[in-house]
Design an enzyme around this catalytic site. Sequence first.
Site, PDB file in Angstrom:
ATOM      1  CB  ALA A 262      35.460  39.434  40.694  1.00 21.02           C
TER       2      ALA A 262
ATOM      3  N   GLY B 150      39.166  38.357  36.971  1.00 17.58           N
ATOM      4  CA  GLY B 150      39.185  37.129  37.763  1.00 17.58           C
ATOM      5  C   GLY B 150      38.976  35.897  36.892  1.00 17.58           C
TER       6      GLY B 150
ATOM      7  CD  GLU C 169      43.113  38.179  38.601  1.00 20.00           C
ATOM      8  OE1 GLU C 169      41.917  38.536  38.669  1.00 20.00           O
ATOM      9  OE2 GLU C 169      43.991  38.587  39.371  1.00 20.00           O
TER      10      GLU C 169
ATOM     11  CD  GLU D 270      41.160  42.490  36.937  1.00 23.38           C
ATOM     12  OE1 GLU D 270      41.774  42.801  35.889  1.00 23.38           O
ATOM     13  OE2 GLU D 270      41.010  41.317  37.313  1.00 23.38           O
TER      14      GLU D 270
END
Length: 684
Positions: A63, A102, A105, A125
Amino acid sequence: MSEAGSYCVEGEIGIVTIDNPPVNSLGLRTRRAIQEGFNRFAADSSVKAIVLICGGRTFFAGADISEFGQPPVAPDLHDILRLIENSAKPVVAAIHGTALGGGYELSLVCHYRIAVPSAMVGLPEVSLGLLPGAGGTQRLPRIVGVPAALDIITGGKPIKAKKALELGMIDSLADEGKLREDAISFARHILADGKPMMRVSDRNEKLIEAKASADIFEEYLKRNARAFRGFKAPGHIVRAIQAAVDTAPDFDAGMAREMELFLELEASPESLAQRYYFFAERETVKVPDIGKDVGTLPVKSVGVIGAGTMGGGITMNFLNVGIPVVLAEMSQEALDRGIGIVRRNYENSAKKGRMTAERVEQLMALITPAIGLEALREVDLVIEAVFEQMSVKKEIFSKLDGICKPGTILASNTSFLDLDEIAAATGRPDHVVGMHFFSPANVMRLLEVVRGEKTSKEVINTAMKLGKSIGKVPVLSRVCWGFIANRIMAARAVQANELILEGPTPQDVDKAIYDYGFAMGPFQMNDLVGLDVIGRDDVERSVSGDLVKLDRLGQKKNGGYYDYDENRKASPSPVAAQVIADFAQYKGIENKGPQSDEAIVARLLYPVVNEGAKLLEEGIAIRASDIDVAAILGYNWPVYTGGPMFWADTIGLQKVVDGLNALGIPPATLLVEKAQNGDRFTTP
Ligand code: 3HC
């Protein structure tokens, strides 16, 4: 074409290529580009399968961290995940570089994952004080099982492609350099073989299996209590994985719990501090007056003077990246001992399976042992790591200046001394720089690069870039006593030494500092390092000096501030208590009894902030975040506070000013000004 995406079709395969430099983080631009590609191929009946691949140096790096705390803008990451996972056409993620957070993911909602051998995947993270909030805590345990998922997500370390394949985190390895072709042919095989659409969210066996061992989560937290202390994210990660087990096979229920826990972390002060730190660490190499036009000098060989613990550790940094080192000592005995220590360090790594015996020999072969300085004639950089005495350093630098070829950079590992005075002993002060490593130098990531009055920009640039290339975080400092990390932390030591004369015991002080988040308090640290080593020659008499007179040198001999049993377990020392009481009497200091932890923390740590403010005022440090990085990496200041300057901003600068005034310590002008203006040192 969109701004960050390009789309093409090869036979039945649609290829979505995303290129959003520098690291394809999943900010709005990237998300829109993915959305456009998938919508386009959903509508294109000639396309039967889709390959998702990135241009540039890496697959999606996660992200966009700078978007955290901002209101979400559609399409958000979850919209994109749904779009891919629900695609009616199978999707293959083609991974190179690092698929992180992310980014990984997102690959988990693709139906298959293929990666080149040099790629790494992972969920880091936790180091941002977060948990994988895009399904990572729900999908990874479905693939690797609960125990492995706990380690991978709370550890946060990226995993090499080969290992990831073994674990099932990816499905296939591509040939290096042939990712696109191999991903396309993988997609063709899926179609040809009629392989099913694999959705990780449908795989529940490993979670159902885990339901049988109900204690696994409590045990995991207990086992790792020490490592997780003070951090908020690891506990939340464990709970999110637990939710995956508890709710299985209801995937959406697990996802809802993951989101709740993620939002709690996103809003937490710990994560705010750790996200600040992420950018702070990357900021240090940016030197305002050194632009892209400033070049670097080639460093293909290095000389290290001094084969003690420090010199040996420094040497290993260069060997590890394939740079040969001439290791110079005064005597054969010292040289043999130093080289023996380097070898033992590598052999220990080999024993732990971290390298092969062959690699140990390759690394050792990069060392050229030398007696005296003559052998340093041709090296590009010399780092002096002998003991801290100005006259010795000046003599060495003056000799080096005569011996080394023109252009060789002469660096000192001094921790306290005046670099300009050392430089003045040479005819090339523009080529003299400080490279201050922290012990153990092969492990600690901080490297203070010290910029002398006359050091050239090219030399600074070289030292900073070289530091980065050997895996350090280089922080630039101007010349002053102790530079950044040692100077600010010396302020803590001064207060600690005074405080134990006023009532609080060493145990009280250590406990307050430990509870603040440090791995140990100042007196535990003194005992560990050795009181003979920390001895101060700038004061006539000190408590540690008096302890040394009693042959109490710390853990290694007869105890120090503490007594130790045969297992090195510490207990309060009546002898040390008497030494402290006698010293207080000698100084005429009255015992006013114990103090609260809060008061102890203020007494020891506000002066650190104050010293940091002075470093900025004097232009020694470039920016407040550099001071935080130095404290965190040099002294293990707890990262979830963001470091001393970020912490001061968090608790409020006026509180620090008031606290310093109450202690009778004059606050730095810059600190007072910022407090008055409601300003901060750092930007969260
Ligand atoms: N968001 C925003 N910016 C990022 C970023 C990210 N995820 N990752 C890197 N950047 C920026 C850096 O700040 C740096 O900017 P700068 O050039 O202006 O200083 C630039 O990209 C290059 O980064 P590095 O200097 O770190 O480049 P390296 O090549 O050394 O390393 C990397 C590349 C391994 C990808 C490293 O950047 C990295 O580890 N990035 C962070 C990965 C991460 O933590 N991902 C998880 C994000 S949180 C998340 O995904 C939440 C989700 O679960 C919902």
